[in-house]
Design a protein around this motif. Sequence first.
Motif, PDB file in Angstrom:
ATOM      1  N   THR A 143      -7.207  14.579   2.387  1.00  0.00           N
ATOM      2  CA  THR A 143      -5.831  14.624   2.906  1.00  0.00           C
ATOM      3  C   THR A 143      -5.809  14.706   4.431  1.00  0.00           C
ATOM      4  N   GLY A 203      -0.835   7.141  -5.541  1.00  0.00           N
ATOM      5  CA  GLY A 203      -1.951   7.953  -5.987  1.00  0.00           C
ATOM      6  C   GLY A 203      -1.467   9.209  -6.682  1.00  0.00           C
ATOM      7  N   LEU A 263       0.427  13.454  -4.954  1.00  0.00           N
ATOM      8  CA  LEU A 263       0.916  13.164  -3.601  1.00  0.00           C
ATOM      9  C   LEU A 263       1.937  14.178  -3.107  1.00  0.00           C
ATOM     10  N   LEU A 288      -5.897  11.242   5.674  1.00  0.00           N
ATOM     11  CA  LEU A 288      -4.610  10.579   5.492  1.00  0.00           C
ATOM     12  C   LEU A 288      -3.627  10.996   6.586  1.00  0.00           C
ATOM     13  N   THR A 315      -4.632   6.325  -2.440  1.00  0.00           N
ATOM     14  CA  THR A 315      -5.472   7.470  -2.105  1.00  0.00           C
ATOM     15  C   THR A 315      -6.911   7.275  -2.560  1.00  0.00           C
ATOM     16  N   ASP A 334      -8.436   2.082   4.674  1.00  0.00           N
ATOM     17  CA  ASP A 334      -9.204   2.927   3.765  1.00  0.00           C
ATOM     18  C   ASP A 334     -10.365   3.503   4.555  1.00  0.00           C
ATOM     19  N   LEU A 394       2.398   4.273  -0.154  1.00  0.00           N
ATOM     20  CA  LEU A 394       1.165   4.950  -0.542  1.00  0.00           C
ATOM     21  C   LEU A 394       1.269   5.375  -1.997  1.00  0.00           C
ATOM     22  N   THR A 433      -9.438  14.115  -2.717  1.00  0.00           N
ATOM     23  CA  THR A 433      -8.785  13.265  -1.711  1.00  0.00           C
ATOM     24  C   THR A 433      -8.896  13.892  -0.332  1.00  0.00           C
TER      25      THR A 433
END
Length: 211
Positions: A94, A143, A146, A97, A66, A116, A141, A92
């Motif tokens: 999200t 980080g 999460l 993502l 992340t 990334d 993944l 982050t």
Amino acid sequence: MRYEAITWDRLAEALAGHVDASAPGDGGTWLKVGIDGPPAAPGAELAAALAEALRARGRPVHLAGTDGFLRPASLRYEYGKQDPDAYYGGWTDTGALWREVFGPLEPGGTGRVLPDLWDPATDRATRSPYVTLPPGGVLVLHGPFLLGHWFPFDLAVHLRLSPAALARRTEEPWTLPAFARYETEVDPAGTADVVVRADDPRHPAWTGLGR
């Protein structure tokens, strides 16, 4: 919650074996694994070991963190550089993502994911090229935080540190309220499929699979 002593290498092998056995026989979809934990826990190292163990089993793997999907500094630091609430819910990206990583790995997706998005050191877009994860491949993944975003993990692993260990090993003490909030709001140890106690990184222990 009962824990059993294990080494990091054995843990990676056990997780890889479970993931490999869980993959559909036709190889027509993707599996997603989340390694959740604070920066003080060796989440990136476990994720890398898991990726290596999966590749040894013939599984294509896309490994991501992340930290490659942080928001620009102007957004992260809107309320100051040491705001724990912003760190918890606003650092982050999200949405990126979901759009660039999870979306392409949904059934019928292209498998074309972005490694990334943002370089926090330069505070600029990385402009990394897309990569394609073949059907039957695995996303790993790693980080913090999460498990609070409904990410569609097939296997969620939480690296747990006691409050005392977290306080002792965290390099940025101002982030501690964010992790306390995460414990209260999300209960990651109760949400994850596997919990790894990492108070002493030399002697991890885990709950096993299928708890």
